[in-house]
Design an enzyme around this catalytic site. Structure first.
Site, PDB file in Angstrom:
ATOM      1  N   GLN A  76       0.834  -1.209   0.000  1.00 21.33           N
ATOM      2  CA  GLN A  76       0.000   0.000   0.000  1.00 21.33           C
ATOM      3  C   GLN A  76       0.870   1.261   0.000  1.00 21.33           C
ATOM      4  O   GLN A  76       0.530   2.276   0.595  1.00 21.33           O
ATOM      5  CB  GLN A  76      -0.919  -0.002   1.222  1.00 21.33           C
ATOM      6  CG  GLN A  76      -2.121  -0.911   1.120  1.00 21.33           C
ATOM      7  CD  GLN A  76      -3.173  -0.380   0.150  1.00 21.33           C
ATOM      8  OE1 GLN A  76      -3.238   0.815  -0.142  1.00 21.33           O
ATOM      9  NE2 GLN A  76      -3.997  -1.272  -0.367  1.00 21.33           N
ATOM     10  N   SER A  77       1.972   1.207  -0.718  1.00 21.01           N
ATOM     11  CA  SER A  77       2.978   2.262  -0.664  1.00 21.01           C
ATOM     12  C   SER A  77       2.482   3.609  -1.195  1.00 21.01           C
ATOM     13  O   SER A  77       2.105   3.738  -2.365  1.00 21.01           O
ATOM     14  CB  SER A  77       4.208   1.832  -1.461  1.00 21.01           C
ATOM     15  OG  SER A  77       5.106   2.904  -1.615  1.00 21.01           O
TER      16      SER A  77
END
Length: 333
Positions: A76-77
């Protein structure tokens, strides 16, 4: 500090606001005055701190005639989202290597940043197990793209190298200009400390300008001593790149690891409480991985009296709220 010597794309046209947080300050006892630097409102697809770093990193890529960007991050960068977003704006291809730091956490149909990767038109996503050699994976991808006739450029995770950290040395200068204009005396700055570029850049900037304002990093993954050495090493590299004559003292790099919890990106009760506190007192959205755990550290330290009464504390909000939507179960318990 002279930033004109470096390639730079001017994605940021105006300084991000510094705002008081009186309701949150009062909710925490009213003895400490809390302020926030709104880097969550930086431009880019849904905003966030990496835009400052990418002004320098993408400019360096373009100066080297790259047509393709490769970067990496967690599933989920926020960094991957913003790198992809600015690559799209510049007409560059972008390939992502995602590290599944929590086994089973990557889902092709996930919400949050994972959805935005697809919406923004990522060229490819490769998911690798936690603990993988991320630079090695990116170099392998770059080699394959080079064979196809592309000119790839690798941006490390978080854009946290000496080039990217220039963005937060510049942020330190921006912050001090604002504080002087506001005639606001800040006694302490609190920042997230993860891939280290934000923390290191702020330390370099504040040290170079001899502000006397301490910067504390709230760890989001590693143990205190390990993280401090990573930040300190990058701070020295960044200072050297900028030509800062003043030595960066080792004791200017301070980290706290009590708020990491079971591990990177794994929710904690204190993070959930802090996110709710910010939302319900100041209508400010945090993210569950970086700003949420940093806020948990800030809240705890205020409650425990680590800041003297009357202290003015500035919280650097690095953004990342799209990740909230992948963590809804943690907030609905």
């Amino acid at each position: 500090m002279n930033f004109t010597r470096f390639p730079r794309r001017k994605y940021i046209q105006t300084p991000t606001a510094i705002e008081p947080m009186p309701a949150l300050s009062q909710a925490l006892g009213g003895k400490v005055n809390l302020f926030v630097k709104r880097d969550d409102q930086l431009p880019g697809a849904a905003g966030g701190n990496k835009t400052r770093k990418l002004e320098f990193c993408i400019a360096d890529a373009m100066e080297k005639k790259a047509d393709t960007i490769i970067t990496c991050g967690a599933v989920q960068s926020n960094h991957c989202r913003l790198t992809l977003a600015w690559a799209v704006k510049e007409g560059l291809d972008c390939h992502l290597i995602l590290e599944e730091r929590v086994k089973g956490s990557y889902k092709t149909d996930a919400s949050g940043n994972n959805f935005l990767f697809q919406l923004l038109g990522v060229k490819s996503i490769e998911v690798v197990p936690g603990g993988s050699d991320m630079m090695g994976a990116m170099e392998k991808k770059a080699a394959g793209l080079s064979e196809e006739g592309k000119t790839p450029y690798i941006i490390p995770g978080g854009a946290s190298n000496a080039i990217g950290a220039l963005g937060y040395a510049a942020c330190a200068a921006e912050t001090m200009t604002q504080l002087n204009d506001l005639h606001l005396n800040i006694d302490h700055i609190v920042v997230p400390s993860g891939s280290a570029g934000t923390h290191a850049g702020m330390v370099v900037g504040m040290t170079a300008m001899e502000t006397g304002i301490p910067v504390s990093g709230m760890n989001v993954s590693r143990e205190k001593m390990v993280q401090e050495e990573i930040v300190y090493k990058l701070a020295k590299e960044t200072a050297a790149k900028l030509g800062v004559k003043k030595e960066i003292p080792r004791d200017s790099v301070v980290c706290f690891d009590q708020y990491v919890g079971p591990g990177y990106s794994i929710p904690t009760d204190s993070m959930v409480e802090a996110v709710k506190l910010f939302a319900q007192t100041e209508a400010i959205l945090l993210d569950p991985v970086y700003s949420g755990k940093t806020a948990a550290g800030l809240v705890d330290r205020v409650r425990k009296g680590h800041f003297a009464p009357g202290t003015n504390v500035l919280f650097l909000h690095t953004g990342g709220s799209p990740a909230l939507y992948a963590y809804m179960d943690s907030f609905r318990k």
